[in-house]
Scaffold this motif. Structure first.
Motif, PDB file in Angstrom:
ATOM      1  N   GLY A 137       0.813  -1.216   0.000  1.00  0.00           N
ATOM      2  CA  GLY A 137       0.000   0.000   0.000  1.00  0.00           C
ATOM      3  C   GLY A 137       0.842   1.260   0.000  1.00  0.00           C
ATOM      4  N   GLY A 138       2.071   1.154   0.519  1.00  0.00           N
ATOM      5  CA  GLY A 138       2.940   2.323   0.572  1.00  0.00           C
ATOM      6  C   GLY A 138       2.503   3.295   1.648  1.00  0.00           C
ATOM      7  N   GLN A 139       3.076   4.476   1.620  1.00  0.00           N
ATOM      8  CA  GLN A 139       2.732   5.490   2.619  1.00  0.00           C
ATOM      9  C   GLN A 139       1.356   6.081   2.361  1.00  0.00           C
ATOM     10  OE1 GLN A 139       4.309   5.730   5.231  1.00  0.00           O
ATOM     11  NE2 GLN A 139       6.461   5.283   4.876  1.00  0.00           N
ATOM     12  N   ILE A 140       1.069   6.357   1.085  1.00  0.00           N
ATOM     13  CA  ILE A 140      -0.179   7.038   0.769  1.00  0.00           C
ATOM     14  C   ILE A 140      -1.383   6.162   1.069  1.00  0.00           C
ATOM     15  CG2 ILE A 140      -0.059   6.318  -1.654  1.00  0.00           C
ATOM     16  CD1 ILE A 140      -1.494   9.634  -0.349  1.00  0.00           C
ATOM     17  N   TYR A 141      -1.269   4.858   0.816  1.00  0.00           N
ATOM     18  CA  TYR A 141      -2.371   3.928   1.070  1.00  0.00           C
ATOM     19  C   TYR A 141      -1.976   2.938   2.154  1.00  0.00           C
ATOM     20  CZ  TYR A 141      -4.243   5.817  -3.296  1.00  0.00           C
ATOM     21  OH  TYR A 141      -4.716   6.661  -4.273  1.00  0.00           O
ATOM     22  N   ARG A 142      -1.314   3.435   3.179  1.00  0.00           N
ATOM     23  CA  ARG A 142      -0.873   2.598   4.297  1.00  0.00           C
ATOM     24  C   ARG A 142      -2.084   1.930   4.946  1.00  0.00           C
ATOM     25  NH1 ARG A 142       3.248   2.213   8.287  1.00  0.00           N
ATOM     26  NH2 ARG A 142       4.557   3.573   7.018  1.00  0.00           N
ATOM     27  N   ARG A 143      -1.930   0.644   5.227  1.00  0.00           N
ATOM     28  CA  ARG A 143      -3.038  -0.108   5.817  1.00  0.00           C
ATOM     29  C   ARG A 143      -2.898  -0.224   7.331  1.00  0.00           C
ATOM     30  NH1 ARG A 143      -4.365  -5.262   1.999  1.00  0.00           N
ATOM     31  NH2 ARG A 143      -2.255  -5.158   1.180  1.00  0.00           N
ATOM     32  N   PRO A 144      -3.995  -0.117   8.028  1.00  0.00           N
ATOM     33  CA  PRO A 144      -3.959  -0.225   9.493  1.00  0.00           C
ATOM     34  C   PRO A 144      -3.805  -1.672   9.921  1.00  0.00           C
ATOM     35  CG  PRO A 144      -6.215  -0.012   8.741  1.00  0.00           C
ATOM     36  CD  PRO A 144      -5.354   0.121   7.516  1.00  0.00           C
ATOM     37  N   PRO A 145      -3.507  -1.913  11.190  1.00  0.00           N
ATOM     38  CA  PRO A 145      -3.398  -3.296  11.678  1.00  0.00           C
ATOM     39  C   PRO A 145      -4.763  -3.974  11.721  1.00  0.00           C
ATOM     40  CG  PRO A 145      -3.178  -1.725  13.480  1.00  0.00           C
ATOM     41  CD  PRO A 145      -3.180  -0.922  12.225  1.00  0.00           C
ATOM     42  N   ALA A 146      -4.748  -5.278  11.842  1.00  0.00           N
ATOM     43  CA  ALA A 146      -5.987  -6.048  11.921  1.00  0.00           C
ATOM     44  C   ALA A 146      -6.804  -5.610  13.132  1.00  0.00           C
ATOM     45  CB  ALA A 146      -5.659  -7.539  12.005  1.00  0.00           C
ATOM     46  N   TYR A 199      15.215   0.717 -13.558  1.00  0.00           N
ATOM     47  CA  TYR A 199      14.059   1.521 -13.934  1.00  0.00           C
ATOM     48  C   TYR A 199      13.529   2.207 -12.676  1.00  0.00           C
ATOM     49  CZ  TYR A 199      14.457  -1.796 -17.768  1.00  0.00           C
ATOM     50  OH  TYR A 199      14.949  -2.567 -18.785  1.00  0.00           O
ATOM     51  N   LEU A 200      13.071   3.432 -12.824  1.00  0.00           N
ATOM     52  CA  LEU A 200      12.561   4.186 -11.680  1.00  0.00           C
ATOM     53  C   LEU A 200      11.101   4.537 -11.913  1.00  0.00           C
ATOM     54  CD1 LEU A 200      15.525   6.655 -11.067  1.00  0.00           C
ATOM     55  CD2 LEU A 200      15.229   4.333 -10.204  1.00  0.00           C
ATOM     56  N   ALA A 201      10.317   4.501 -10.844  1.00  0.00           N
ATOM     57  CA  ALA A 201       8.897   4.801 -10.953  1.00  0.00           C
ATOM     58  C   ALA A 201       8.402   5.466  -9.675  1.00  0.00           C
ATOM     59  CB  ALA A 201       8.097   3.524 -11.225  1.00  0.00           C
ATOM     60  N   GLY A 202       7.439   6.360  -9.821  1.00  0.00           N
ATOM     61  CA  GLY A 202       6.811   6.965  -8.661  1.00  0.00           C
ATOM     62  C   GLY A 202       7.514   8.221  -8.190  1.00  0.00           C
ATOM     63  N   ASP A 203       7.218   8.602  -6.943  1.00  0.00           N
ATOM     64  CA  ASP A 203       7.734   9.856  -6.395  1.00  0.00           C
ATOM     65  C   ASP A 203       9.241   9.840  -6.195  1.00  0.00           C
ATOM     66  OD1 ASP A 203       5.326  11.172  -6.368  1.00  0.00           O
ATOM     67  OD2 ASP A 203       4.844  10.662  -4.297  1.00  0.00           O
ATOM     68  N   GLY A 204       9.882   8.675  -6.303  1.00  0.00           N
ATOM     69  CA  GLY A 204      11.330   8.630  -6.198  1.00  0.00           C
ATOM     70  C   GLY A 204      12.039   9.227  -7.392  1.00  0.00           C
ATOM     71  N   VAL A 205      11.288   9.544  -8.458  1.00  0.00           N
ATOM     72  CA  VAL A 205      11.893  10.158  -9.646  1.00  0.00           C
ATOM     73  C   VAL A 205      11.091  11.364 -10.128  1.00  0.00           C
ATOM     74  CG1 VAL A 205      10.724   8.530 -11.195  1.00  0.00           C
ATOM     75  CG2 VAL A 205      12.743   9.744 -11.987  1.00  0.00           C
ATOM     76  N   ARG A 206       9.731  11.266 -10.061  1.00  0.00           N
ATOM     77  CA  ARG A 206       8.862  12.384 -10.418  1.00  0.00           C
ATOM     78  C   ARG A 206       7.817  12.541  -9.322  1.00  0.00           C
ATOM     79  NH1 ARG A 206       8.486   9.517 -15.536  1.00  0.00           N
ATOM     80  NH2 ARG A 206       9.826  10.434 -17.125  1.00  0.00           N
ATOM     81  N   LEU A 207       7.717  13.737  -8.762  1.00  0.00           N
ATOM     82  CA  LEU A 207       6.804  13.976  -7.648  1.00  0.00           C
ATOM     83  C   LEU A 207       5.409  14.285  -8.188  1.00  0.00           C
ATOM     84  CD1 LEU A 207       9.352  16.120  -5.664  1.00  0.00           C
ATOM     85  CD2 LEU A 207       8.505  13.885  -4.948  1.00  0.00           C
ATOM     86  N   LEU A 208       4.680  13.217  -8.539  1.00  0.00           N
ATOM     87  CA  LEU A 208       3.391  13.374  -9.198  1.00  0.00           C
ATOM     88  C   LEU A 208       2.231  12.803  -8.392  1.00  0.00           C
ATOM     89  CD1 LEU A 208       4.395  12.433 -12.876  1.00  0.00           C
ATOM     90  CD2 LEU A 208       4.421  14.678 -11.770  1.00  0.00           C
ATOM     91  N   GLY A 209       2.476  12.344  -7.178  1.00  0.00           N
ATOM     92  CA  GLY A 209       1.397  11.819  -6.369  1.00  0.00           C
ATOM     93  C   GLY A 209       1.035  10.391  -6.723  1.00  0.00           C
ATOM     94  N   ALA A 210      -0.041   9.892  -6.082  1.00  0.00           N
ATOM     95  CA  ALA A 210      -0.419   8.489  -6.217  1.00  0.00           C
ATOM     96  C   ALA A 210      -0.844   8.142  -7.637  1.00  0.00           C
ATOM     97  CB  ALA A 210      -1.539   8.158  -5.227  1.00  0.00           C
ATOM     98  N   ASP A 211      -1.625   9.020  -8.280  1.00  0.00           N
ATOM     99  CA  ASP A 211      -2.065   8.731  -9.651  1.00  0.00           C
ATOM    100  C   ASP A 211      -0.872   8.642 -10.603  1.00  0.00           C
ATOM    101  OD1 ASP A 211      -4.653   8.708  -8.783  1.00  0.00           O
ATOM    102  OD2 ASP A 211      -5.142  10.713  -9.498  1.00  0.00           O
ATOM    103  N   GLY A 212       0.047   9.587 -10.470  1.00  0.00           N
ATOM    104  CA  GLY A 212       1.240   9.565 -11.302  1.00  0.00           C
ATOM    105  C   GLY A 212       2.105   8.356 -11.023  1.00  0.00           C
ATOM    106  N   ALA A 213       2.146   7.939  -9.743  1.00  0.00           N
ATOM    107  CA  ALA A 213       2.952   6.765  -9.381  1.00  0.00           C
ATOM    108  C   ALA A 213       2.407   5.503 -10.046  1.00  0.00           C
ATOM    109  CB  ALA A 213       2.976   6.602  -7.865  1.00  0.00           C
ATOM    110  N   GLU A 214       1.095   5.353 -10.078  1.00  0.00           N
ATOM    111  CA  GLU A 214       0.508   4.182 -10.730  1.00  0.00           C
ATOM    112  C   GLU A 214       0.892   4.129 -12.209  1.00  0.00           C
ATOM    113  OE1 GLU A 214      -3.450   2.744  -9.974  1.00  0.00           O
ATOM    114  OE2 GLU A 214      -3.727   4.284  -8.437  1.00  0.00           O
ATOM    115  N   ARG A 253       2.171  18.846 -15.465  1.00  0.00           N
ATOM    116  CA  ARG A 253       1.774  20.256 -15.462  1.00  0.00           C
ATOM    117  C   ARG A 253       1.168  20.624 -14.113  1.00  0.00           C
ATOM    118  NH1 ARG A 253      -0.175  18.976 -20.609  1.00  0.00           N
ATOM    119  NH2 ARG A 253      -2.358  19.017 -19.896  1.00  0.00           N
ATOM    120  N   PHE A 254       0.335  19.763 -13.599  1.00  0.00           N
ATOM    121  CA  PHE A 254      -0.273  20.006 -12.290  1.00  0.00           C
ATOM    122  C   PHE A 254       0.790  20.065 -11.201  1.00  0.00           C
ATOM    123  CE2 PHE A 254      -2.249  18.528  -8.340  1.00  0.00           C
ATOM    124  CZ  PHE A 254      -3.335  19.382  -8.236  1.00  0.00           C
ATOM    125  N   ALA A 255       1.744  19.129 -11.239  1.00  0.00           N
ATOM    126  CA  ALA A 255       2.794  19.093 -10.222  1.00  0.00           C
ATOM    127  C   ALA A 255       3.660  20.342 -10.272  1.00  0.00           C
ATOM    128  CB  ALA A 255       3.659  17.846 -10.411  1.00  0.00           C
TER     129      ALA A 255
END
Length: 455
Positions: A42-51, A301-316, A349-351
């Protein structure tokens, strides 16, 4: 082709980028290995809580609840079906000559790879404020994680400081959860925020959602503030001293402060993997160089906010693109990427609009008094960094060696940008000319016992 003969593809990170990269590879008939520090994807943005956690997905993720749930279900299904290998609660602490050094419960394992997708995400970008080394000062991300993972606020009376979407989001989430948020202090003035407005129109619904969250803060929100100092006693934070947009001195009593100026790309592993970097003047940080698909060379290969700070949608999207590039380079059929690239351009552009509207507070950092702590790990002050700049010729790693800034537990994650800003001010040059701290392995603290192996 059997799994034994398939190329070994490692994915570091199980956030939106890592999940989409893994799913794309699985659809092509490959079996990737996903390594992540969390117990569940889930990562940080979609971090899941404990059971047993009682707060609903809607309460945790707001309007992103359906998207978060879909990603969680997709990854869990692929793992349960044995179509990928998930190494949970594991940290990649080094990359060297086609091998990953992975720290897990059983110690450090060295795993070779044929292709490597780094989806390491980002962390809070923080700027020093006099007194921030005291107990009770946290990053905005830490405050959000505590709320998502444990359902708690980190203070009884809270002040949030910084700038950017996360400042508004965390403030609104805490208020909705019933926390006492005394003030939300944004260093970006209204006129600066308006400058980025035309680029923010690239995602009108997201921009509108941010305005709705801002409205929920009401009179707690103040734009264009000047942060003076954090007051503390022997038990921790007691008050925030600041000036409003009109220059009037203000004091807000509190026992917790959350701070953050948007995000800082997590690039330590990319550095160790041999990626090239370039200084981005608008984001005011060093970012890895890749092509539009995320190729960084040498099978990385790099993907997500570690290369472009585009948020969750951009990371997908970036995760899908990186996996497609990997497949193409392996000579395998890859999915069409034209639509992804067009959407990515709109997200960029949004970022850029966000970066313009909520800038890094360079002037505030350069005006720090000499006794202000910049590196909390090593207790290095702004004055010590200035002295290091005088002797080190304005080069980042020489100043690091002379002052010990960035040599502590966080390895510069929280102090590097501010330190480089101070060196640039002292040397009369741009931060890009100062350079960046070189990454060192292990990139995370690791116990000595983890490196000991039975003969």
């Amino acid at each position: 082709m059997s799994q034994a003969l398939s190329p070994r593809i490692m994915i570091v990170g199980a956030g939106p980028a890592g999940i989409r990269a893994a799913a794309t590879l699985v659809e092509a008939g490959l079996h990737p290995v996903v390594i992540d520090e969390g117990q569940r994807a889930g990562g940080q943005i979609y971090r899941r809580p404990p059971a047993g956690f009682t707060r609903t997905a809607k309460q945790l993720y707001g309007p992103e609840a359906a998207k978060a749930g879909a990603l969680h279900a997709l990854f869990d299904r692929l793992a349960e079906e044995g179509r990928l290998t998930h190494c949970a609660a594991s940290s990649v602490i080094a990359v060297h000559e086609g091998r990953l050094h992975v720290l897990g419960e059983s110690g450090v394992q060295v795993i070779s790879y044929d292709r490597l997708i780094l989806a390491t995400g980002a962390s809070d970008r923080v700027a020093p404020v006099p007194g921030w080394q005291n107990a009770g000062v946290y990053s905005l991300g830490a405050a959000q994680i505590a709320l998502k993972a444990q359902g708690v606020a980190l203070g009884r009376r809270i002040v949030l400081i910084g700038s950017g979407p996360l400042l508004t989001l965390v403030g609104a989430q805490l208020v909705k959860a019933g926390a006492d948020v005394a003030a939300v202090l944004d260093t970006s003035p209204w006129h600066q925020q308006m400058r980025g407005l035309w680029k923010l129109a690239a995602r009108p619904f997201v921009a509108m959602r941010g305005l709705v969250l801002r409205a929920r803060l009401g009179g707690r929100y103040h734009a264009g503030v000047a942060l003076e100092r954090i007051e503390a006693d022997g038990t921790g934070v007691t008050a925030m001293h600041w000036r409003d947009a009109g220059g009037r001195e203000r004091l807000t009593e509190c026992d917790m402060i959350g701070m953050g100026w948007h995000l800082r790309a997590e690039t330590h592993l990319a550095d160790l993997a041999g990626c090239d970097f370039t200084y981005d003047e608008q984001w005011r940080q060093w970012l890895p160089k890749t092509d539009r698909m995320g190729r960084a060379g040498n099978g990385v290969y790099l993907a997500g906010d570690g290369v472009r700070l585009l948020g969750a949608d951009g990371a997908e999207i970036a995760g899908c693109l990186a996996a497609a590039a990997c497949l193409a380079d392996l000579g395998r059929p890859a999915p069409s990427t034209g639509a992804y690239l067009r959407k990515l351009a709109r997200l960029e552009r949004f970022a850029r609009g966000l970066a313009c509207a909520f800038p890094w507070p360079a002037a505030m950092v350069r005006a720090l008094p000499d006794d202000a702590v910049v590196c909390r790990c090593e207790n290095v002050t702004a004055g010590s960094i200035g002295e290091g700049a005088d002797f080190g010729g304005g080069e980042a790693n020489r100043v690091k060696a002379l002052s010990r800034v960035g040599m502590g537990r966080c390895q510069g994650r929280y102090c590097q940008l501010a330190a480089v800003e101070l060196v640039a001010g002292q040397a009369g040059c741009t931060p890009g000319a100062v350079g960046r701290f070189r990454a060192q392995a292990p990139v995370r603290p690791a116990p000595i016992g983890a490196f000991l192996r039975d003969a």
